[in-house]
Design a protein around this motif. Structure first.
Motif, PDB file in Angstrom:
ATOM      1  N   GLU A   1       0.622  -1.643  -6.602  1.00 15.38           N
ATOM      2  CA  GLU A   1       1.268  -2.162  -5.382  1.00 15.38           C
ATOM      3  C   GLU A   1       1.414  -3.607  -5.602  1.00 15.38           C
ATOM      4  OE1 GLU A   1      -1.104  -1.443  -1.959  1.00 15.38           O
ATOM      5  OE2 GLU A   1      -0.682   0.916  -2.135  1.00 15.38           O
ATOM      6  N   LYS A   2       0.362  -4.324  -6.542  1.00 17.68           N
ATOM      7  CA  LYS A   2       0.694  -5.758  -6.507  1.00 17.68           C
ATOM      8  C   LYS A   2       2.085  -5.722  -7.655  1.00 17.68           C
ATOM      9  CE  LYS A   2      -1.725  -9.793  -8.147  1.00 17.68           C
ATOM     10  NZ  LYS A   2      -2.997 -10.505  -8.687  1.00 17.68           N
ATOM     11  N   ALA A   3       1.780  -5.023  -8.426  1.00 15.33           N
ATOM     12  CA  ALA A   3       2.982  -5.099  -9.785  1.00 15.33           C
ATOM     13  C   ALA A   3       4.043  -4.981  -9.155  1.00 15.33           C
ATOM     14  CB  ALA A   3       2.605  -4.136 -10.754  1.00 15.33           C
ATOM     15  N   PHE A   4       4.458  -4.061  -8.387  1.00 12.29           N
ATOM     16  CA  PHE A   4       5.915  -3.836  -7.617  1.00 12.29           C
ATOM     17  C   PHE A   4       6.166  -5.091  -6.362  1.00 12.29           C
ATOM     18  CE2 PHE A   4       5.224   0.123  -9.644  1.00 12.29           C
ATOM     19  CZ  PHE A   4       6.576   0.647  -9.976  1.00 12.29           C
ATOM     20  N   SER A   5       5.217  -5.744  -6.436  1.00 15.82           N
ATOM     21  CA  SER A   5       5.440  -6.819  -5.313  1.00 15.82           C
ATOM     22  C   SER A   5       6.124  -7.977  -5.919  1.00 15.82           C
ATOM     23  CB  SER A   5       4.269  -7.141  -4.626  1.00 15.82           C
ATOM     24  OG  SER A   5       3.461  -7.879  -5.539  1.00 15.82           O
ATOM     25  N   PHE A   6       6.213  -7.952  -7.085  1.00 14.42           N
ATOM     26  CA  PHE A   6       7.018  -9.241  -7.815  1.00 14.42           C
ATOM     27  C   PHE A   6       8.386  -9.132  -7.469  1.00 14.42           C
ATOM     28  CE2 PHE A   6       2.834  -9.532  -9.675  1.00 14.42           C
ATOM     29  CZ  PHE A   6       2.858 -10.602 -10.508  1.00 14.42           C
ATOM     30  N   LYS A   7       8.863  -9.982  -6.566  1.00 12.69           N
ATOM     31  CA  LYS A   7      10.165  -9.917  -6.176  1.00 12.69           C
ATOM     32  C   LYS A   7      11.166 -10.076  -7.331  1.00 12.69           C
ATOM     33  CE  LYS A   7       9.226  -9.027  -1.751  1.00 12.69           C
ATOM     34  NZ  LYS A   7       9.320  -7.953  -1.234  1.00 12.69           N
ATOM     35  N   LYS A   8      11.167 -10.960  -8.165  1.00  7.77           N
ATOM     36  CA  LYS A   8      12.000 -11.417  -8.957  1.00  7.77           C
ATOM     37  C   LYS A   8      12.076 -10.597 -10.331  1.00  7.77           C
ATOM     38  CE  LYS A   8      12.786 -16.100  -7.470  1.00  7.77           C
ATOM     39  NZ  LYS A   8      12.445 -17.566  -7.748  1.00  7.77           N
ATOM     40  N   ALA A   9      11.024  -9.638 -10.452  1.00  4.70           N
ATOM     41  CA  ALA A   9      10.757  -8.929 -11.862  1.00  4.70           C
ATOM     42  C   ALA A   9      12.017  -7.820 -11.759  1.00  4.70           C
ATOM     43  CB  ALA A   9       9.523  -8.338 -11.777  1.00  4.70           C
ATOM     44  N   PRO A  10      12.436  -7.843 -12.979  1.00  6.81           N
ATOM     45  CA  PRO A  10      13.333  -6.708 -13.054  1.00  6.81           C
ATOM     46  C   PRO A  10      13.106  -5.221 -13.307  1.00  6.81           C
ATOM     47  CG  PRO A  10      13.205  -7.883 -15.102  1.00  6.81           C
ATOM     48  CD  PRO A  10      12.408  -8.571 -14.160  1.00  6.81           C
ATOM     49  N   ALA A  11      11.706  -5.394 -13.653  1.00  4.05           N
ATOM     50  CA  ALA A  11      11.113  -3.991 -13.964  1.00  4.05           C
ATOM     51  C   ALA A  11       9.727  -4.152 -13.907  1.00  4.05           C
ATOM     52  CB  ALA A  11      11.593  -3.588 -15.294  1.00  4.05           C
ATOM     53  N   VAL A  12       9.008  -3.024 -14.006  1.00  2.00           N
ATOM     54  CA  VAL A  12       7.364  -2.744 -13.978  1.00  2.00           C
ATOM     55  C   VAL A  12       7.291  -1.896 -15.405  1.00  2.00           C
ATOM     56  CG1 VAL A  12       5.277  -1.779 -13.010  1.00  2.00           C
ATOM     57  CG2 VAL A  12       6.951  -3.105 -11.479  1.00  2.00           C
ATOM     58  N   ALA A  13       6.284  -2.580 -15.990  1.00  2.00           N
ATOM     59  CA  ALA A  13       5.821  -1.940 -17.296  1.00  2.00           C
ATOM     60  C   ALA A  13       4.669  -1.217 -17.078  1.00  2.00           C
ATOM     61  CB  ALA A  13       5.824  -2.762 -18.440  1.00  2.00           C
ATOM     62  N   LEU A  14       4.452  -0.025 -17.573  1.00  2.00           N
ATOM     63  CA  LEU A  14       3.265   0.640 -17.397  1.00  2.00           C
ATOM     64  C   LEU A  14       2.842   0.985 -18.832  1.00  2.00           C
ATOM     65  CD1 LEU A  14       4.098   3.338 -14.232  1.00  2.00           C
ATOM     66  CD2 LEU A  14       2.941   0.990 -14.392  1.00  2.00           C
ATOM     67  N   ILE A  15       1.486   0.773 -19.312  1.00  2.00           N
ATOM     68  CA  ILE A  15       1.064   1.224 -20.534  1.00  2.00           C
ATOM     69  C   ILE A  15      -0.051   2.497 -19.999  1.00  2.00           C
ATOM     70  CG2 ILE A  15      -0.485   0.757 -22.248  1.00  2.00           C
ATOM     71  CD1 ILE A  15      -0.219  -2.427 -21.860  1.00  2.00           C
ATOM     72  N   VAL A  16       0.447   3.618 -20.572  1.00  2.46           N
ATOM     73  CA  VAL A  16      -0.233   4.887 -20.391  1.00  2.46           C
ATOM     74  C   VAL A  16      -1.037   5.254 -21.732  1.00  2.46           C
ATOM     75  CG1 VAL A  16      -0.164   7.369 -19.823  1.00  2.46           C
ATOM     76  CG2 VAL A  16       1.365   5.679 -18.831  1.00  2.46           C
ATOM     77  N   ASN A  17      -2.158   5.631 -21.299  1.00  2.00           N
ATOM     78  CA  ASN A  17      -3.294   6.122 -22.507  1.00  2.00           C
ATOM     79  C   ASN A  17      -4.336   6.991 -21.991  1.00  2.00           C
ATOM     80  OD1 ASN A  17      -4.071   6.235 -25.276  1.00  2.00           O
ATOM     81  ND2 ASN A  17      -5.507   4.524 -25.044  1.00  2.00           N
ATOM     82  N   SER A  18      -3.913   8.288 -21.876  1.00  5.98           N
ATOM     83  CA  SER A  18      -4.723   9.336 -21.325  1.00  5.98           C
ATOM     84  C   SER A  18      -4.612  10.614 -21.829  1.00  5.98           C
ATOM     85  CB  SER A  18      -4.423   9.273 -19.721  1.00  5.98           C
ATOM     86  OG  SER A  18      -5.256  10.335 -19.145  1.00  5.98           O
ATOM     87  N   PRO A  19      -5.665  11.498 -22.113  1.00  4.26           N
ATOM     88  CA  PRO A  19      -5.518  12.683 -22.479  1.00  4.26           C
ATOM     89  C   PRO A  19      -5.468  13.863 -21.301  1.00  4.26           C
ATOM     90  CG  PRO A  19      -8.002  12.111 -22.287  1.00  4.26           C
ATOM     91  CD  PRO A  19      -7.067  10.678 -21.869  1.00  4.26           C
TER      92      PRO A  19
END
Length: 283
Positions: A45-63
């Motif tokens: 929720e905090k990441a998506f609250s950045f108003k001026k950010a053009p995108a949100v990046a997610l690093i996924v590392n899960s089995p």
């Protein structure tokens, strides 16, 4: 404060919030943090609250792990992306398999290392049978139930073919849900391969050819190429409590009336199960 920084020290490029989603899914214990909606909701929720950010990046590392928690995390990401009108870029590190790949499907684009492990679109249930062991130990187990199916697949009783068939029917339902998610998110680029939904997994390079992911690339290189050399990735973590612990993570021993010994036993089993998941992919 930003106005007081000399012009040549300012970074005028866009800030791209980054959330790391790492670990086995749904395998939280008092001393170990796995992935769940409870401990990922706040940083997402905090990441998506950045108003001026053009995108949100997610690093996924899960089995992988819990299909329910995997889908809940996937859905929360998609809901936030829609509400905030943000692109979602997923970057796979060592592995995005099974539930890990389900979460990765939330990305509008998925990037991998050529040696990443991707796929394992299937459902598995595993356990042990102790019927012979308790006989040798001379142990008599007593179980009393209301409801004839309350001890279905009890590891201390012989397997019942009818129960196994029922379990497989549940697995088939969950598998179909997983397949529907893959087709919904990736159907326009998926290659028609007979092994695609068998639980098989591939390297990142092969996954690109199959349409499971979009292309090879690492986070910094992709962000700078897309948003300019001044693009700045910003890691978003769960807030820490008064004792320095991440919010949403249970910590402590003897919870729920358990003794210290029981807590340690639970931790050992949890650690073994999680390690077995990673080892399945050679990690």
């Amino acid at each position: 404060m930003r106005r007081l920084v000399p012009g040549f020290l300012k970074n005028d490029g866009p800030i791209i919030p980054v959330v790391r989603l790492q670990g086995a899914i749904g395998m939280n214990s008092p001393m170990r943090q796995g992935l769940s909606l409870a401990n990922t909701a706040l940083p997402l929720e905090k990441a998506f609250s950045f108003k001026k950010a053009p995108a949100v990046a997610l690093i996924v590392n899960s089995p992988g792990g819990s299909p329910v928690q995997s889908r809940l995390i996937f859905q929360r990401i998609r809901d936030l992306a829609k509400e905030n009108e943000k692109d979602v870029l997923v970057f796979v590190e060592d592995v995005a398999a099974s539930g890990g790949y389900m979460i990765a499907l939330a990305g509008d684009e998925i990037f991998v290392d050529p040696s990443s492990i991707v796929g394992s679109i299937g459902v598995v249930a595993a356990g042990f049978g102790f019927t012979e062991a308790i006989k040798k130990l001379g142990v008599e187990r007593r179980v009393y139930t209301a409801g004839e199916k309350k001890v279905t697949l009890d590891p201390f009783q012989p397997e019942v073919p009818e129960d196994i068939e029922y379990l497989k029917s549940l697995q088939q339902e969950i598998h179909e849900i997983f397949i529907e998610m893959v087709k919904s998110r990736r159907g326009d680029v998926l290659v028609d391969d007979p092994d695609l939904f068998t639980g098989k997994f591939w390297t990142g390079r092969s996954a690109v050819d199959l349409g499971l992911v979009d292309s090879q690339g690492d986070l910094r290189t992709v962000l700078k190429k897309r948003y300019g050399d001044k693009a700045e990735p910003k890691l978003i973590s769960a807030p820490r409590g008064l004792l320095g612990r991440r919010a949403g993570v249970g910590v402590g021993m003897g919870l729920g009336g358990r003794s210290l010994t029981e807590g340690l036993g639970s931790e050992v089993i949890s650690a073994f199960e999680e390690r077995a998941l990673w080892m399945r992919y050679g990690l």
